[in-house]
Design a protein around this motif. Structure first.
Motif, PDB file in Angstrom:
ATOM      1  N   MET A  22     -19.892 -22.105 -14.230  1.00 20.94           N
ATOM      2  CA  MET A  22     -19.951 -21.128 -15.321  1.00 20.94           C
ATOM      3  C   MET A  22     -21.301 -21.197 -16.039  1.00 20.94           C
ATOM      4  O   MET A  22     -21.841 -20.170 -16.443  1.00 20.94           O
ATOM      5  N   MET A  23     -21.853 -22.388 -16.172  1.00 24.03           N
ATOM      6  CA  MET A  23     -23.164 -22.517 -16.822  1.00 24.03           C
ATOM      7  C   MET A  23     -24.264 -21.917 -15.960  1.00 24.03           C
ATOM      8  O   MET A  23     -25.093 -21.157 -16.457  1.00 24.03           O
ATOM      9  N   THR A  24     -24.272 -22.247 -14.684  1.00 27.36           N
ATOM     10  CA  THR A  24     -25.343 -21.740 -13.825  1.00 27.36           C
ATOM     11  C   THR A  24     -25.176 -20.256 -13.529  1.00 27.36           C
ATOM     12  O   THR A  24     -26.156 -19.586 -13.228  1.00 27.36           O
ATOM     13  N   GLY A  25     -23.954 -19.746 -13.608  1.00 26.29           N
ATOM     14  CA  GLY A  25     -23.717 -18.323 -13.420  1.00 26.29           C
ATOM     15  C   GLY A  25     -23.799 -17.538 -14.713  1.00 26.29           C
ATOM     16  O   GLY A  25     -23.489 -16.354 -14.746  1.00 26.29           O
ATOM     17  N   LYS A  26     -24.202 -18.183 -15.782  1.00 33.01           N
ATOM     18  CA  LYS A  26     -24.395 -17.575 -17.100  1.00 33.01           C
ATOM     19  C   LYS A  26     -23.103 -17.105 -17.766  1.00 33.01           C
ATOM     20  O   LYS A  26     -23.131 -16.457 -18.793  1.00 33.01           O
ATOM     21  N   MET A  27     -21.943 -17.401 -17.191  1.00 33.36           N
ATOM     22  CA  MET A  27     -20.670 -17.010 -17.799  1.00 33.36           C
ATOM     23  C   MET A  27     -20.395 -17.814 -19.067  1.00 33.36           C
ATOM     24  O   MET A  27     -19.726 -17.330 -19.975  1.00 33.36           O
ATOM     25  N   ALA A  28     -20.904 -19.019 -19.136  1.00 32.51           N
ATOM     26  CA  ALA A  28     -20.636 -19.883 -20.282  1.00 32.51           C
ATOM     27  C   ALA A  28     -21.316 -19.382 -21.548  1.00 32.51           C
ATOM     28  O   ALA A  28     -20.967 -19.815 -22.637  1.00 32.51           O
ATOM     29  N   ALA A 153      -9.456 -21.677  -5.108  1.00 35.45           N
ATOM     30  CA  ALA A 153      -9.772 -20.247  -5.200  1.00 35.45           C
ATOM     31  C   ALA A 153     -10.665 -19.950  -6.399  1.00 35.45           C
ATOM     32  O   ALA A 153     -11.606 -19.148  -6.301  1.00 35.45           O
ATOM     33  N   SER A 154     -10.401 -20.596  -7.524  1.00 31.69           N
ATOM     34  CA  SER A 154     -11.222 -20.332  -8.705  1.00 31.69           C
ATOM     35  C   SER A 154     -12.659 -20.814  -8.505  1.00 31.69           C
ATOM     36  O   SER A 154     -13.608 -20.138  -8.914  1.00 31.69           O
ATOM     37  N   LEU A 155     -12.837 -21.955  -7.844  1.00 30.91           N
ATOM     38  CA  LEU A 155     -14.199 -22.431  -7.585  1.00 30.91           C
ATOM     39  C   LEU A 155     -14.897 -21.561  -6.551  1.00 30.91           C
ATOM     40  O   LEU A 155     -16.109 -21.328  -6.637  1.00 30.91           O
ATOM     41  N   LEU A 156     -14.147 -21.060  -5.597  1.00 31.20           N
ATOM     42  CA  LEU A 156     -14.722 -20.134  -4.629  1.00 31.20           C
ATOM     43  C   LEU A 156     -15.196 -18.868  -5.333  1.00 31.20           C
ATOM     44  O   LEU A 156     -16.310 -18.386  -5.093  1.00 31.20           O
ATOM     45  N   PHE A 157     -14.376 -18.334  -6.238  1.00 30.68           N
ATOM     46  CA  PHE A 157     -14.760 -17.155  -7.006  1.00 30.68           C
ATOM     47  C   PHE A 157     -16.006 -17.429  -7.841  1.00 30.68           C
ATOM     48  O   PHE A 157     -16.961 -16.650  -7.834  1.00 30.68           O
ATOM     49  N   PHE A 161     -19.652 -15.731  -7.540  1.00 34.42           N
ATOM     50  CA  PHE A 161     -20.230 -15.089  -8.719  1.00 34.42           C
ATOM     51  C   PHE A 161     -21.625 -15.639  -8.983  1.00 34.42           C
ATOM     52  O   PHE A 161     -22.553 -14.891  -9.285  1.00 34.42           O
ATOM     53  N   ARG A 162     -21.769 -16.950  -8.867  1.00 36.75           N
ATOM     54  CA  ARG A 162     -23.083 -17.564  -9.067  1.00 36.75           C
ATOM     55  C   ARG A 162     -24.084 -17.063  -8.030  1.00 36.75           C
ATOM     56  O   ARG A 162     -25.225 -16.729  -8.349  1.00 36.75           O
ATOM     57  N   LEU A 163     -23.672 -17.023  -6.770  1.00 36.98           N
ATOM     58  CA  LEU A 163     -24.567 -16.510  -5.728  1.00 36.98           C
ATOM     59  C   LEU A 163     -24.944 -15.061  -5.986  1.00 36.98           C
ATOM     60  O   LEU A 163     -26.089 -14.655  -5.776  1.00 36.98           O
ATOM     61  N   LEU A 164     -23.989 -14.281  -6.451  1.00 29.43           N
ATOM     62  CA  LEU A 164     -24.256 -12.878  -6.760  1.00 29.43           C
ATOM     63  C   LEU A 164     -25.270 -12.762  -7.897  1.00 29.43           C
ATOM     64  O   LEU A 164     -26.192 -11.941  -7.818  1.00 29.43           O
ATOM     65  N   THR A 165     -25.133 -13.583  -8.929  1.00 33.11           N
ATOM     66  CA  THR A 165     -26.102 -13.529 -10.031  1.00 33.11           C
ATOM     67  C   THR A 165     -27.491 -13.970  -9.566  1.00 33.11           C
ATOM     68  O   THR A 165     -28.488 -13.421 -10.015  1.00 33.11           O
ATOM     69  N   LEU A 166     -27.546 -14.930  -8.658  1.00 30.52           N
ATOM     70  CA  LEU A 166     -28.839 -15.341  -8.105  1.00 30.52           C
ATOM     71  C   LEU A 166     -29.471 -14.209  -7.300  1.00 30.52           C
ATOM     72  O   LEU A 166     -30.670 -13.956  -7.399  1.00 30.52           O
ATOM     73  N   LEU A 167     -28.645 -13.543  -6.509  1.00 28.58           N
ATOM     74  CA  LEU A 167     -29.142 -12.437  -5.689  1.00 28.58           C
ATOM     75  C   LEU A 167     -29.623 -11.282  -6.556  1.00 28.58           C
ATOM     76  O   LEU A 167     -30.701 -10.737  -6.330  1.00 28.58           O
TER      77      LEU A 167
END
Length: 180
Positions: A22-28, A153-157, A161-167
């Motif tokens: 969540m931190m690296t995907g900016k959700m936090a 499943a939640s960690l996969l999601f 999400f993190r990969l998508l934000t990086l892309l």
């Protein structure tokens, strides 16, 4: 006690992983905030390590599998009780310990080294998941299977999400700021 501490350790590992993603995907930034997430991530991981250590240490008193200190410390040496899957769990624990304790040497190993080392947390989680599914005595219970499915499943999601934000970040051009 050993089974209970294993389940708590697994749940804390999941929570630590979720907070990190969540931190690296900016959700936090939205909830619970970056500073709170960072503190929780670090403390939950250390607390989970303590529960995982308790899980292993309590096995010394188990009269069914007859663990001793050698079987407890060395992967794949657990004797007659599922040595492969117990060894996978032991390796996962050691990886988790290295990742969690790397926080205290992050300045010495640099940001890039620290991030690279943190990628081992995915292997640690998968090892804990495989260890629990294959050698956990509660794995056939619906509540435990639900925990495994929901956590995985939640960690996969969160990982996708993190990969998508990086892309998206890599594809978004940086616009210069105009001062008025």
């Amino acid at each position: 006690l050993s089974r209970a501490s294993a389940i708590v350790a697994y749940a804390l590992l999941w929570l630590s992983m979720a907070l990190g993603l969540m931190m690296t995907g900016k959700m936090a930034r939205v909830w619970p905030g970056m500073a709170v997430s960072a503190d929780l991530h670090q403390h939950v991981s250390l607390l989970g390590l303590a529960f995982a250590f308790s899980h292993a240490f309590l096995l010394l008193g188990d009269s069914y599998i007859h663990f001793n200190l050698i079987r407890l410390v060395f992967p794949f040496a657990s004797g007659n009780y599922m040595p492969f899957w117990v060894g996978i769990g032991q390796i996962g624990f050691y990886l988790w310990a290295v990742v969690a304790l790397s926080y205290y040497v992050r300045r010495q190993i640099g940001r890039r080294g620290w991030r690279l080392l943190h990628s081992a947390s995915f292997t640690a989680f998968l090892a804990a998941l495989a260890h629990g599914i294959a050698s956990g005595t509660d794995s056939s219970a619906l509540w435990m299977q639900s925990l495994y499915w929901l956590s995985g499943a939640s960690l996969l999601f969160l990982g996708f999400f993190r990969l998508l934000t990086l892309l998206v970040g890599a594809l978004t051009p940086v616009r210069p700021q105009v001062r008025s």
